[in-house]
Design an enzyme around this catalytic site. Structure first.
Site, PDB file in Angstrom:
ATOM      1  N   LYS A  76       0.868  -1.186   0.000  1.00  0.00           N
ATOM      2  CA  LYS A  76       0.000   0.000   0.000  1.00  0.00           C
ATOM      3  C   LYS A  76       0.902   1.232   0.000  1.00  0.00           C
ATOM      4  O   LYS A  76       1.927   1.255   0.714  1.00  0.00           O
ATOM      5  CB  LYS A  76      -0.893  -0.034   1.249  1.00  0.00           C
ATOM      6  N   SER A 151      -9.759   1.851   2.774  1.00  0.00           N
ATOM      7  CA  SER A 151      -8.867   2.609   1.931  1.00  0.00           C
ATOM      8  C   SER A 151      -7.810   1.767   1.211  1.00  0.00           C
ATOM      9  O   SER A 151      -7.183   2.267   0.277  1.00  0.00           O
ATOM     10  CB  SER A 151      -8.155   3.666   2.784  1.00  0.00           C
ATOM     11  N   SER A 175     -10.092  -0.539   6.973  1.00  0.00           N
ATOM     12  CA  SER A 175      -9.531  -0.405   5.628  1.00  0.00           C
ATOM     13  C   SER A 175      -8.804  -1.613   5.059  1.00  0.00           C
ATOM     14  O   SER A 175      -8.409  -1.600   3.898  1.00  0.00           O
ATOM     15  CB  SER A 175      -8.580   0.784   5.580  1.00  0.00           C
TER      16      SER A 175
HETATM   17  N1  GLN Z   1     -13.361   4.166   6.325  1.00  0.00           N
HETATM   18  C1  GLN Z   1     -12.666   4.609   7.485  1.00  0.00           C
HETATM   19  C2  GLN Z   1     -12.278   6.056   7.326  1.00  0.00           C
HETATM   20  O1  GLN Z   1     -12.518   6.592   6.310  1.00  0.00           O
HETATM   21  C3  GLN Z   1     -11.515   3.729   7.772  1.00  0.00           C
HETATM   22  C4  GLN Z   1     -10.277   4.100   7.091  1.00  0.00           C
HETATM   23  C5  GLN Z   1      -9.124   3.235   7.446  1.00  0.00           C
HETATM   24  O2  GLN Z   1      -9.278   2.182   8.082  1.00  0.00           O
HETATM   25  N2  GLN Z   1      -7.941   3.679   7.072  1.00  0.00           N
HETATM   26  O3  GLN Z   1     -11.733   6.647   8.182  1.00  0.00           O
END
Ligand code: GLN
Length: 485
Positions: A76, A151, A175
């Protein structure tokens, strides 16, 4: 070759049936043929990958190997990689070449894994659909009109489309698990502190955790083995010794108690999703698990609590991007204040700005007690709910997401709808617990994920349950019909 698991490829490499160079070349060719539309990679590191494959082949020849030696994986783009752009999906870091490796990338490198490239992601890991990246949205390999989740959407899409054997991700509120669920693969978020955060661009430091996106729980165990363990450069890294995960998952099945939270099956959960989750539970029953209904009292508060805490921490963490030391710098600013304003105004996208504004608001003197302090208290209550539940059960099982993958653009206008997508995943982050998402079926050709949450440092029981489930089912073996672009 690309359909094989890491475990399987590892055997072939060690038996000299294939070389890492052949394998790496094969994956690089797939990426260049198939990724134009999926857009799962931000950077492809072909030259470095081939050089690393050569080193891996030399190690394989000498017998100096780990299970990951010669295995092509993707990172990532939130993990710092020495000499390679680390953008975090943002214009702010579009020109940032990291001078050092994150602990995660360094450990995987020294295990002999080959880096194919850096995967696309929501900007600064903020999002649940991979639509906020500066580098454009990522498509779901099962249906190009659908989101892959976020994400870590690039990592998930790349592994699901068999463009990499496995990938790293980060999970602050879901995410890793959510994109794994929406693309039909296995996603592991370990216990908070199990893997070092050093060199991982910070979003919400008390929640961020690195983990894996793989085809199987067994592959997750192999990657976790290389990534986990204390690191003196991260003061929140756990000192606990790292168990032998492969040995743990291959041990004999022991009868476990599974808790099913009744409130995971509320109105928000799609009926067909719920049905698949219930069916998956019967697989565990057949294996001899006993099932018990539990109730997580404060679960409904997890989304608002998370979005207060995560935004507060983000607003503080992201203050370092000021155009002075690294990253984007606005041109023609007349003084320092204007430099800050223009740089941040240009460098951050709308979702990141929304989080910074929310975070600054909840931390401001007049609202600190009402929002931030209150959220910390509720976070404590949510942790206690889990701790009480684990007095009686070994793992908690439920859905990963309320619905299968949704349409591109469907939730971008309504941030609250987007945030509600995280309802089942956020609890584990607030409580710092490990959690795993594994494929458990399909609704209209779209994969559905089953979530397993474990107690503190319960990775062994989670991965073992996932591994045994995958021995009984073949949902994880389904491959999306990836088109030539
Ligand atoms: N969807 C969540 C957010 O937007 C989680 C994001 C994540 O786990 N990095 O904050």
């Amino acid at each position: 070759m690309h359909e094989a698991t890491i475990a399987h490829l590892s055997e072939k490499l060690r038996d000299h049936k294939i070389s890492s160079k052949e394998l790496t070349t094969h994956f690089l060719a797939r990426i260049s043929r198939l990724d134009a539309k999926l857009n799962s990679f931000i950077t492809i590191t072909e030259r470095e990958a081939l050089a690393q494959a050569e080193v891996a082949d030399a190690r394989l020849k000498k017998g100096d190997t780990t299970p990951l030696t010669g295995i092509p994986i993707a990172h990532k783009d939130i993990f710092c990689t020495e000499g390679v752009k680390t953008s975090c999906g943002s214009l702010m870091l579009d020109n940032f070449i990291s001078p050092y490796d994150a602990t995660v990338t360094a450990r995987l490198k020294s295990a002999g894994a080959v880096m194919l490239g850096k995967t696309n992601m929501d900007e600064f890991a903020m999002g649940s659909s991979n639509e906020t990246s500066y580098y454009g949205l990522v498509r779901n390999p099962w249906n190009y009109e659908k989101v892959p989740g976020g994400s870590s959407g690039g990592s998930a899409a790349a592994v699901a489309a068999r463009l990499a054997s496995g990938a790293t991700g980060t999970d602050t509120g879901g995410s890793i698990r959510q994109p794994a669920a929406l693309t039909g693969i296995t996603g592991l978020k370990p216990t908070y502190g199990r893997i070092s955060r050093y060199g991982m661009v910070a979003f919400a430091s008390s929640l961020d955790q690195a983990g894996t996106l793989t085809k199987t729980a067994e592959d997750a165990a192999l990657m976790l083995q290389a990534m986990a363990g204390f690191d003196e450069r991260d003061s929140t890294a756990l000192q606990e010794t790292v168990p032998d995960y492969l040995k743990a998952i291959n041990g004999p099945w022991q009868k476990i108690n599974i808790g099913i939270p009744s409130n995971f099956f509320d109105d928000g959960l799609d009926e067909e999703n719920a049905e698949l989750v219930r069916k998956a539970v019967t697989v565990f029953e057949k294996l001899g698990a006993s099932i018990k209904e539990i109730h997580l009292e404060n679960l409904h508060l997890s989304v608002p609590t998370y979005y207060v805490v995560a935004s507060a921490e983000a607003s503080s963490n992201l203050s370092r991007f000021d155009g002075v030391r690294f990253g984007h710098r606005a041109k023609e600013a007349k003084d320092l204040t204007e430099l800050y304003m223009k740089t941040r105004g240009e460098g951050f996208g709308p979702e990141v700005k929304r989080r910074i504004l929310t975070g600054t608001y909840v931390l401001s003197a007049g609202y600190y007690d009402a929002y931030y302090l209150q959220a910390q208290k509720v976070r404590q209550l949510i942790s206690q709910d889990f701790a009480r539940a684990f007095d009686d059960v070994d793992i908690i099982v439920g859905p990963t997401t309320p619905t299968p993958a949704f349409n591109i653009g469907q939730k971008t206008e309504d941030p609250i709808q987007m945030y509600l997508n995280d309802i089942y995943t956020i609890g584990a982050n607030l409580a710092g617990l490990p959690a795993l998402s594994i494929p458990c079926g399909f609704v209209e050709n779209l994969p559905v994920g089953l979530q397993l949450i474990g107690p503190h440092l319960g990775e062994e029981v989670l991965l073992k349950a996932g591994h045994y489930y995958q021995k009984e089912t073949d949902w994880h073996k389904q491959v999306p019909p990836v088109h030539e672009d």
